[in-house]
Design a protein around this motif. Structure first.
Motif, PDB file in Angstrom:
ATOM      1  N   MET A  22      -5.221  -4.355   8.633  1.00 52.65           N
ATOM      2  CA  MET A  22      -4.624  -5.673   8.771  1.00 52.65           C
ATOM      3  C   MET A  22      -5.601  -6.775   8.432  1.00 52.65           C
ATOM      4  N   ALA A  23      -6.856  -6.608   8.859  1.00 50.06           N
ATOM      5  CA  ALA A  23      -7.844  -7.654   8.626  1.00 50.06           C
ATOM      6  C   ALA A  23      -8.156  -7.813   7.149  1.00 50.06           C
ATOM      7  N   GLU A  24      -7.853  -6.779   6.350  1.00 55.57           N
ATOM      8  CA  GLU A  24      -8.180  -6.841   4.944  1.00 55.57           C
ATOM      9  C   GLU A  24      -7.213  -7.718   4.161  1.00 55.57           C
ATOM     10  N   LEU A  25      -6.053  -8.007   4.730  1.00 54.95           N
ATOM     11  CA  LEU A  25      -5.077  -8.840   4.046  1.00 54.95           C
ATOM     12  C   LEU A  25      -5.569 -10.280   3.945  1.00 54.95           C
ATOM     13  N   THR A  26      -5.340 -10.901   2.795  1.00 55.32           N
ATOM     14  CA  THR A  26      -5.656 -12.320   2.666  1.00 55.32           C
ATOM     15  C   THR A  26      -4.540 -13.129   3.319  1.00 55.32           C
ATOM     16  N   LEU A  27      -4.816 -14.402   3.545  1.00 52.80           N
ATOM     17  CA  LEU A  27      -3.819 -15.266   4.169  1.00 52.80           C
ATOM     18  C   LEU A  27      -2.555 -15.352   3.309  1.00 52.80           C
ATOM     19  N   ASN A  28      -2.733 -15.431   2.004  1.00 49.69           N
ATOM     20  CA  ASN A  28      -1.571 -15.533   1.124  1.00 49.69           C
ATOM     21  C   ASN A  28      -0.735 -14.272   1.141  1.00 49.69           C
ATOM     22  N   GLU A  29      -1.373 -13.103   1.233  1.00 49.46           N
ATOM     23  CA  GLU A  29      -0.621 -11.857   1.352  1.00 49.46           C
ATOM     24  C   GLU A  29       0.179 -11.837   2.655  1.00 49.46           C
ATOM     25  N   LYS A  30      -0.429 -12.339   3.721  1.00 45.81           N
ATOM     26  CA  LYS A  30       0.273 -12.385   5.010  1.00 45.81           C
ATOM     27  C   LYS A  30       1.472 -13.308   4.941  1.00 45.81           C
ATOM     28  N   ARG A  31       1.310 -14.470   4.287  1.00 48.19           N
ATOM     29  CA  ARG A  31       2.421 -15.411   4.149  1.00 48.19           C
ATOM     30  C   ARG A  31       3.560 -14.791   3.340  1.00 48.19           C
ATOM     31  N   LEU A  32       3.187 -14.040   2.306  1.00 47.11           N
ATOM     32  CA  LEU A  32       4.200 -13.391   1.479  1.00 47.11           C
ATOM     33  C   LEU A  32       4.952 -12.331   2.273  1.00 47.11           C
ATOM     34  N   LEU A  33       4.226 -11.512   3.029  1.00 48.75           N
ATOM     35  CA  LEU A  33       4.871 -10.475   3.832  1.00 48.75           C
ATOM     36  C   LEU A  33       5.797 -11.079   4.880  1.00 48.75           C
ATOM     37  N   ALA A  34       5.371 -12.184   5.485  1.00 51.15           N
ATOM     38  CA  ALA A  34       6.211 -12.842   6.494  1.00 51.15           C
ATOM     39  C   ALA A  34       7.502 -13.342   5.868  1.00 51.15           C
ATOM     40  N   ALA A  35       7.414 -13.875   4.638  1.00 49.07           N
ATOM     41  CA  ALA A  35       8.618 -14.365   3.962  1.00 49.07           C
ATOM     42  C   ALA A  35       9.520 -13.212   3.557  1.00 49.07           C
ATOM     43  N   LEU A  36       8.944 -12.126   3.055  1.00 49.10           N
ATOM     44  CA  LEU A  36       9.748 -10.981   2.647  1.00 49.10           C
ATOM     45  C   LEU A  36      10.358 -10.252   3.836  1.00 49.10           C
ATOM     46  N   ALA A  37       9.717 -10.331   4.999  1.00 47.12           N
ATOM     47  CA  ALA A  37      10.268  -9.678   6.192  1.00 47.12           C
ATOM     48  C   ALA A  37      11.618 -10.266   6.552  1.00 47.12           C
ATOM     49  N   LYS A  38      11.824 -11.540   6.219  1.00 46.55           N
ATOM     50  CA  LYS A  38      13.110 -12.186   6.505  1.00 46.55           C
ATOM     51  C   LYS A  38      14.138 -11.903   5.424  1.00 46.55           C
ATOM     52  N   GLU A  39      13.706 -11.905   4.163  1.00 46.87           N
ATOM     53  CA  GLU A  39      14.641 -11.777   3.046  1.00 46.87           C
ATOM     54  C   GLU A  39      14.792 -10.337   2.547  1.00 46.87           C
ATOM     55  N   LYS A  40      13.827  -9.468   2.863  1.00 45.17           N
ATOM     56  CA  LYS A  40      13.761  -8.085   2.373  1.00 45.17           C
ATOM     57  C   LYS A  40      13.502  -8.011   0.866  1.00 45.17           C
ATOM     58  N   GLU A  41      14.190  -8.854   0.077  1.00 46.02           N
ATOM     59  CA  GLU A  41      14.035  -8.846  -1.376  1.00 46.02           C
ATOM     60  C   GLU A  41      14.298 -10.251  -1.903  1.00 46.02           C
ATOM     61  N   SER A  42      13.450 -10.696  -2.826  1.00 40.69           N
ATOM     62  CA  SER A  42      13.617 -12.047  -3.361  1.00 40.69           C
ATOM     63  C   SER A  42      12.892 -12.159  -4.692  1.00 40.69           C
ATOM     64  N   SER A  43      13.285 -13.151  -5.494  1.00 43.18           N
ATOM     65  CA  SER A  43      12.624 -13.357  -6.787  1.00 43.18           C
ATOM     66  C   SER A  43      11.345 -14.160  -6.601  1.00 43.18           C
ATOM     67  N   ALA A  44      10.460 -14.082  -7.579  1.00 46.26           N
ATOM     68  CA  ALA A  44       9.196 -14.815  -7.523  1.00 46.26           C
ATOM     69  C   ALA A  44       9.454 -16.317  -7.484  1.00 46.26           C
ATOM     70  N   GLU A  45      10.487 -16.773  -8.199  1.00 51.23           N
ATOM     71  CA  GLU A  45      10.808 -18.205  -8.217  1.00 51.23           C
ATOM     72  C   GLU A  45      11.265 -18.685  -6.852  1.00 51.23           C
ATOM     73  N   GLU A  46      12.102 -17.897  -6.188  1.00 52.20           N
ATOM     74  CA  GLU A  46      12.599 -18.288  -4.865  1.00 52.20           C
ATOM     75  C   GLU A  46      11.481 -18.295  -3.830  1.00 52.20           C
ATOM     76  N   LEU A  47      10.612 -17.291  -3.880  1.00 51.94           N
ATOM     77  CA  LEU A  47       9.492 -17.230  -2.946  1.00 51.94           C
ATOM     78  C   LEU A  47       8.494 -18.361  -3.199  1.00 51.94           C
ATOM     79  N   ALA A  48       8.288 -18.694  -4.479  1.00 51.92           N
ATOM     80  CA  ALA A  48       7.373 -19.783  -4.808  1.00 51.92           C
ATOM     81  C   ALA A  48       7.865 -21.101  -4.228  1.00 51.92           C
ATOM     82  N   LYS A  49       9.166 -21.310  -4.285  1.00 48.73           N
ATOM     83  CA  LYS A  49       9.732 -22.535  -3.731  1.00 48.73           C
ATOM     84  C   LYS A  49       9.567 -22.581  -2.215  1.00 48.73           C
ATOM     85  N   GLU A  50       9.758 -21.442  -1.562  1.00 48.08           N
ATOM     86  CA  GLU A  50       9.641 -21.389  -0.106  1.00 48.08           C
ATOM     87  C   GLU A  50       8.194 -21.569   0.356  1.00 48.08           C
TER      88      GLU A  50
END
Length: 483
Positions: A1-29
């Motif tokens: 867990m400690a090896e994850l960067t902050l941006n990877e953690k933010r991405l995982l948190a966003a995907l945990a809600k959506e399960k699947e999303s496009s790069a454009e949609e995630l970039a906007k969020e």
């Protein structure tokens, strides 16, 4: 867990809600760019937390020219309709505005026959399949590729990157993520105050390799051309230059090519609407073609047409520059070369393109012989790394004797590399050149294919950054040697 960067953690948190999303949609969020999202997704993919899928969608649309032909019919269709059941004179068809393109396509598709100036349809001649391909734009139609090549259809690609979270990624999120801002560089104040002790410090992996740095460098093909130029300069040659647009006079007539030679047909040469004036002394060349002038030659006979010689073309070889150089330098010694692009009507495939580079060279001096010519060619190819060179007889309208140099390539055997010979008196006499002239025209791209290990000639002209980056600056020559 400690090896994850902050941006990877933010991405995982966003995907945990959506399960699947496009790069454009995630970039906007996450208030970033799609490119950054993909980068973060690939990092976490290496850890097994995400999946990144690249979906490519192709669609086709007509260009402005394609739309015009959709409404009016393809050029070949327009010309085919003008050909009567008993045939139509070629001179009549030449008046049609679509003749140049349409006639060439009909000849290429073997839909017509020309006999004694009369054009006739071949049995079953039809362009309905091509017309249908232009209207339907069906990706499965093999004719669509040809329409794209002709510039009538444009192919568009839409790329959509889809990111999803894996079961391991979901477990990682459930275990809890520290989303505090990470510190990558300590400041003086943080060290003095001791606040760094409680700060969220970014972890570093000392085993991870840094990003590969790609310094700027010359394109491999240009590097090879520069190598050829350097070799010839070292051999005592002077480089000559000239325009890519030449009159038919210099491109064909001055090289003693008859005006009815097949190479001069519009199916093989790119003709332009412009005309160029004939040079001073053109009458001597006319006489040479008609009856051999003041030499022992009998010429080609017939009537030489000065209007045909005025037509401008995209040069089909760089020999047109050699003869002009001799006209301006008729006294020995002359030792010059040119590396330039030439143009011919060729169907594009792995070994042919409508434009390519040619290496042209001439040597004019008292006492030079055919043996000197072979020596120059062998010296050049051996300096390029081809140890085994041989020669076989050839034929060209403007040299006699003529020869074709060959090199040995492992897996291919002996490969022909160009043409060479001694200029005929019909070429040199009209311009007052009395010494022997050794001349050659060699294919540069063919040398490049063997030196760079390519199987497709088109790769030399594509912007393939990965190939350019990985191609070594000093590549060993691997062309083989005949046992």
């Amino acid at each position: 867990m400690a090896e994850l960067t902050l941006n990877e953690k933010r991405l995982l948190a966003a995907l945990a809600k959506e399960k699947e999303s496009s790069a454009e949609e995630l970039a906007k969020e996450l208030e970033t760019t799609p490119e950054s999202i993909i980068q973060w997704g690939l990092l976490s993919k290496d850890r097994g937390f995400t999946l990144v899928a690249r979906n490519v969608k192709k669609d086709f649309e007509l260009t402005d020219e394609g739309k015009m032909y959709r409404d009016e019919g393809l050029p070949e269709t327009q010309i085919l309709k003008k050909i009567g059941n008993s045939g139509t004179p070629l001179s009549e068809l030449q008046k049609h505005p679509a003749f140049k393109i349409g006639f060439g396509q009909l000849r290429k598709k073997n839909l017509i026959t020309v006999n004694n100036g009369v054009v006739s349809k071949n049995p079953g001649a039809s362009t309905s399949d091509d017309e249908n391909a232009l209207k339907t734009l069906n990706e499965g139609d093999p004719r669509l590729r040809e329409l794209i090549r002709r510039g009538l259809v444009r192919e568009n690609e839409t790329v959509r990157n889809i990111l999803s979270i894996t079961s391991e990624g979901t477990l990682c999120v459930k275990a809890g993520l520290d989303l505090r801002e990470e510190i990558g560089t300590l400041t003086r104040d943080q060290i003095l105050s001791g606040s760094w002790k409680t700060a969220s410090l970014r972890k570093y992996d000392i085993h991870k390799l840094p990003r590969t740095a790609y310094p700027g460098k010359t394109h491999p093909y240009q590097r090879l051309i520069d190598e050829m130029r350097e070799i010839l300069l070292e051999m005592g040659f002077i480089e000559m230059h000239g325009g890519i647009v030449q009159s038919a006079f210099w491109n064909f007539d001055a090289l003693f090519q008859p005006q009815d030679h097949p190479a001069r047909e519009m199916q093989d040469t790119f003709y332009l609407k412009e005309e160029a004036p004939l040079p001073e002394g053109w009458e001597r060349l006319r006489d040479m073609h008609e009856h051999g002038g003041e030499t022992s030659s009998t010429g080609w006979g017939g009537k030489w047409n000065p209007e045909k010689a005025k037509q401008c073309v995209l040069r089909t070889h760089t020999t047109s520059l050699s003869i002009q150089y001799l006209v301006n330098h008729p006294k020995p010694p002359v030792k010059s070369f040119c590396i330039g692009r030439v143009y011919r009507r060729e169907a594009i495939d792995p070994t042919h393109t409508p434009e390519f580079e040619q290496l042209e060279g001439i040597v004019m001096d008292k006492g030079v012989t055919f043996r000197h010519l072979l020596g120059f060619l062998k010296e050049f190819y051996q300096r390029m790394g081809f140890e085994d060179v041989r020669f076989r007889p050839g034929f060209f309208p403007y040299t006699e004797p003529s020869v074709e140099p060959e090199i040995w390539v492992d897996g291919l055997g002996w490969v022909e590399m160009g043409g060479a010979g001694v200029f005929r008196q019909e070429v040199t006499a009209p311009w007052g050149v009395t010494c022997p002239v050794l001349a050659w025209g060699l294919g540069v791209s063919r040398v490049a294919m063997f030196r760079l290990g390519l199987k497709d000639l088109r790769q030399l002209y594509q912007s393939d950054l990965e190939w350019i980056r990985t191609n070594p600056v000093h590549a060993p020559v691997k062309v083989g040697r005949k046992a």
